[in-house]
Motif scaffolding. Structure first.
Motif, PDB file in Angstrom:
ATOM      1  N   MET A   1       0.844  -1.155   0.000  1.00  0.00           N
ATOM      2  CA  MET A   1       0.000   0.000   0.000  1.00  0.00           C
ATOM      3  C   MET A   1       0.899   1.230   0.000  1.00  0.00           C
ATOM      4  SD  MET A   1      -2.565   1.322   3.002  1.00  0.00           S
ATOM      5  CE  MET A   1      -3.511  -0.143   2.908  1.00  0.00           C
ATOM      6  N   THR A   2       0.661   2.130  -0.941  1.00  0.00           N
ATOM      7  CA  THR A   2       1.480   3.323  -1.065  1.00  0.00           C
ATOM      8  C   THR A   2       0.673   4.553  -0.663  1.00  0.00           C
ATOM      9  OG1 THR A   2       2.713   2.317  -2.882  1.00  0.00           O
ATOM     10  CG2 THR A   2       2.892   4.695  -2.653  1.00  0.00           C
ATOM     11  N   LEU A   3       1.248   5.376   0.189  1.00  0.00           N
ATOM     12  CA  LEU A   3       0.644   6.633   0.611  1.00  0.00           C
ATOM     13  C   LEU A   3       1.059   7.694  -0.394  1.00  0.00           C
ATOM     14  CD1 LEU A   3      -0.905   8.242   2.794  1.00  0.00           C
ATOM     15  CD2 LEU A   3       1.285   8.586   3.931  1.00  0.00           C
ATOM     16  N   ILE A   4       0.072   8.369  -0.987  1.00  0.00           N
ATOM     17  CA  ILE A   4       0.324   9.360  -2.025  1.00  0.00           C
ATOM     18  C   ILE A   4      -0.071  10.741  -1.516  1.00  0.00           C
ATOM     19  CG2 ILE A   4      -0.319  10.126  -4.363  1.00  0.00           C
ATOM     20  CD1 ILE A   4       1.183   7.515  -4.448  1.00  0.00           C
ATOM     21  N   GLU A   5       0.804  11.723  -1.739  1.00  0.00           N
ATOM     22  CA  GLU A   5       0.481  13.112  -1.443  1.00  0.00           C
ATOM     23  C   GLU A   5       0.045  13.763  -2.749  1.00  0.00           C
ATOM     24  OE1 GLU A   5       2.505  17.161   0.327  1.00  0.00           O
ATOM     25  OE2 GLU A   5       3.808  15.587  -0.418  1.00  0.00           O
ATOM     26  N   GLU A   6      -0.996  14.557  -2.671  1.00  0.00           N
ATOM     27  CA  GLU A   6      -1.475  15.267  -3.850  1.00  0.00           C
ATOM     28  C   GLU A   6      -1.450  16.761  -3.542  1.00  0.00           C
ATOM     29  OE1 GLU A   6      -4.707  13.898  -6.872  1.00  0.00           O
ATOM     30  OE2 GLU A   6      -5.703  14.934  -5.228  1.00  0.00           O
ATOM     31  N   ARG A   7      -0.787  17.525  -4.400  1.00  0.00           N
ATOM     32  CA  ARG A   7      -0.706  18.975  -4.195  1.00  0.00           C
ATOM     33  C   ARG A   7      -0.689  19.676  -5.541  1.00  0.00           C
ATOM     34  NH1 ARG A   7       5.418  20.074  -2.106  1.00  0.00           N
ATOM     35  NH2 ARG A   7       4.986  18.419  -0.658  1.00  0.00           N
ATOM     36  N   GLN A   8      -1.023  20.960  -5.499  1.00  0.00           N
ATOM     37  CA  GLN A   8      -1.016  21.741  -6.718  1.00  0.00           C
ATOM     38  C   GLN A   8       0.422  21.953  -7.163  1.00  0.00           C
ATOM     39  OE1 GLN A   8      -3.287  25.301  -6.445  1.00  0.00           O
ATOM     40  NE2 GLN A   8      -3.114  25.754  -8.615  1.00  0.00           N
ATOM     41  N   GLY A   9       0.653  21.812  -8.462  1.00  0.00           N
ATOM     42  CA  GLY A   9       1.990  21.963  -9.013  1.00  0.00           C
ATOM     43  C   GLY A   9       2.503  23.390  -8.890  1.00  0.00           C
ATOM     44  N   TYR A  10       3.810  23.523  -8.886  1.00  0.00           N
ATOM     45  CA  TYR A  10       4.462  24.825  -8.789  1.00  0.00           C
ATOM     46  C   TYR A  10       4.117  25.662 -10.014  1.00  0.00           C
ATOM     47  CZ  TYR A  10       8.155  28.314  -8.384  1.00  0.00           C
ATOM     48  OH  TYR A  10       8.851  29.487  -8.280  1.00  0.00           O
ATOM     49  N   GLU A  11       3.570  26.850  -9.789  1.00  0.00           N
ATOM     50  CA  GLU A  11       3.175  27.767 -10.869  1.00  0.00           C
ATOM     51  C   GLU A  11       2.319  27.075 -11.918  1.00  0.00           C
ATOM     52  OE1 GLU A  11       6.533  29.851 -12.461  1.00  0.00           O
ATOM     53  OE2 GLU A  11       7.055  30.725 -10.517  1.00  0.00           O
ATOM     54  N   SER A  12       1.381  26.236 -11.454  1.00  0.00           N
ATOM     55  CA  SER A  12       0.535  25.476 -12.372  1.00  0.00           C
ATOM     56  C   SER A  12      -0.817  25.222 -11.713  1.00  0.00           C
ATOM     57  CB  SER A  12       1.210  24.140 -12.693  1.00  0.00           C
ATOM     58  OG  SER A  12       0.324  23.313 -13.404  1.00  0.00           O
ATOM     59  N   ASP A  13      -1.823  25.067 -12.543  1.00  0.00           N
ATOM     60  CA  ASP A  13      -3.149  24.711 -12.037  1.00  0.00           C
ATOM     61  C   ASP A  13      -3.315  23.201 -11.936  1.00  0.00           C
ATOM     62  OD1 ASP A  13      -3.927  27.360 -11.820  1.00  0.00           O
ATOM     63  OD2 ASP A  13      -4.792  27.422 -13.837  1.00  0.00           O
ATOM     64  N   GLN A  14      -2.354  22.469 -12.445  1.00  0.00           N
ATOM     65  CA  GLN A  14      -2.448  21.005 -12.416  1.00  0.00           C
ATOM     66  C   GLN A  14      -2.037  20.472 -11.056  1.00  0.00           C
ATOM     67  OE1 GLN A  14       0.003  19.643 -15.671  1.00  0.00           O
ATOM     68  NE2 GLN A  14      -1.742  19.678 -17.066  1.00  0.00           N
ATOM     69  N   TRP A  15      -2.675  19.369 -10.670  1.00  0.00           N
ATOM     70  CA  TRP A  15      -2.344  18.704  -9.407  1.00  0.00           C
ATOM     71  C   TRP A  15      -1.322  17.615  -9.678  1.00  0.00           C
ATOM     72  CZ3 TRP A  15      -3.941  19.868  -4.477  1.00  0.00           C
ATOM     73  CH2 TRP A  15      -4.826  20.934  -4.377  1.00  0.00           C
ATOM     74  N   VAL A  16      -0.383  17.475  -8.748  1.00  0.00           N
ATOM     75  CA  VAL A  16       0.710  16.512  -8.880  1.00  0.00           C
ATOM     76  C   VAL A  16       0.578  15.478  -7.767  1.00  0.00           C
ATOM     77  CG1 VAL A  16       3.220  16.259  -8.849  1.00  0.00           C
ATOM     78  CG2 VAL A  16       2.195  18.318  -9.813  1.00  0.00           C
ATOM     79  N   GLN A  17       0.798  14.212  -8.094  1.00  0.00           N
ATOM     80  CA  GLN A  17       0.797  13.150  -7.096  1.00  0.00           C
ATOM     81  C   GLN A  17       2.217  12.678  -6.862  1.00  0.00           C
ATOM     82  OE1 GLN A  17      -1.845  10.070  -8.461  1.00  0.00           O
ATOM     83  NE2 GLN A  17      -3.639  11.156  -7.716  1.00  0.00           N
ATOM     84  N   MET A  18       2.569  12.567  -5.571  1.00  0.00           N
ATOM     85  CA  MET A  18       3.910  12.125  -5.216  1.00  0.00           C
ATOM     86  C   MET A  18       3.818  11.040  -4.155  1.00  0.00           C
ATOM     87  SD  MET A  18       5.615  15.920  -4.869  1.00  0.00           S
ATOM     88  CE  MET A  18       7.125  15.251  -4.240  1.00  0.00           C
ATOM     89  N   PRO A  19       4.531   9.933  -4.341  1.00  0.00           N
ATOM     90  CA  PRO A  19       4.543   8.903  -3.299  1.00  0.00           C
ATOM     91  C   PRO A  19       5.275   9.406  -2.055  1.00  0.00           C
ATOM     92  CG  PRO A  19       5.952   8.251  -5.138  1.00  0.00           C
ATOM     93  CD  PRO A  19       5.327   9.554  -5.494  1.00  0.00           C
ATOM     94  N   VAL A  20       4.710   9.117  -0.884  1.00  0.00           N
ATOM     95  CA  VAL A  20       5.295   9.559   0.380  1.00  0.00           C
ATOM     96  C   VAL A  20       5.973   8.396   1.081  1.00  0.00           C
ATOM     97  CG1 VAL A  20       4.774  10.499   2.662  1.00  0.00           C
ATOM     98  CG2 VAL A  20       3.575  11.367   0.649  1.00  0.00           C
ATOM     99  N   ALA A  21       5.266   7.290   1.184  1.00  0.00           N
ATOM    100  CA  ALA A  21       5.779   6.107   1.873  1.00  0.00           C
ATOM    101  C   ALA A  21       5.030   4.889   1.351  1.00  0.00           C
ATOM    102  CB  ALA A  21       5.583   6.228   3.380  1.00  0.00           C
ATOM    103  N   GLN A  22       5.627   3.744   1.589  1.00  0.00           N
ATOM    104  CA  GLN A  22       4.979   2.487   1.213  1.00  0.00           C
ATOM    105  C   GLN A  22       4.945   1.588   2.444  1.00  0.00           C
ATOM    106  OE1 GLN A  22       6.587  -0.738  -1.542  1.00  0.00           O
ATOM    107  NE2 GLN A  22       5.288   0.493  -2.894  1.00  0.00           N
TER     108      GLN A  22
END
Length: 70
Positions: A1-22
């Motif tokens: 199971m992977t914990l994903i962080e979702e945040r707005q991209g730098y200078e962008s309206d798009q959202w970015v997903q980044m793995p935090v931990a597994q």
């Protein structure tokens, strides 16, 4: 199971997903892993495996010495 962080991209309206931990369950204990820049997951040996998933999730949520939320 992977914990994903979702945040707005730098200078962008798009959202970015980044793995935090597994979290991996083995021998009835949850282990926590971190991901390197090449996408490979590594066991964090200074976090003891634990049967209680909520305990492991709390460790990640609290940051474990700045490892997860920097």
């Amino acid at each position: 199971m992977t914990l994903i962080e979702e945040r707005q991209g730098y200078e962008s309206d798009q959202w970015v997903q980044m793995p935090v931990a597994q979290f991996r369950l083995g021998e009835n204990e949850w282990k926590i892993y971190w991901q390197d820049s090449k996408g490979k997951w590594h066991f964090i040996d200074d976090i003891e495996p634990n049967e209680d998933f909520e305990t492991q999730l709390k460790i990640v949520d609290e940051g474990h010495n700045g490892m997860f939320w920097g």
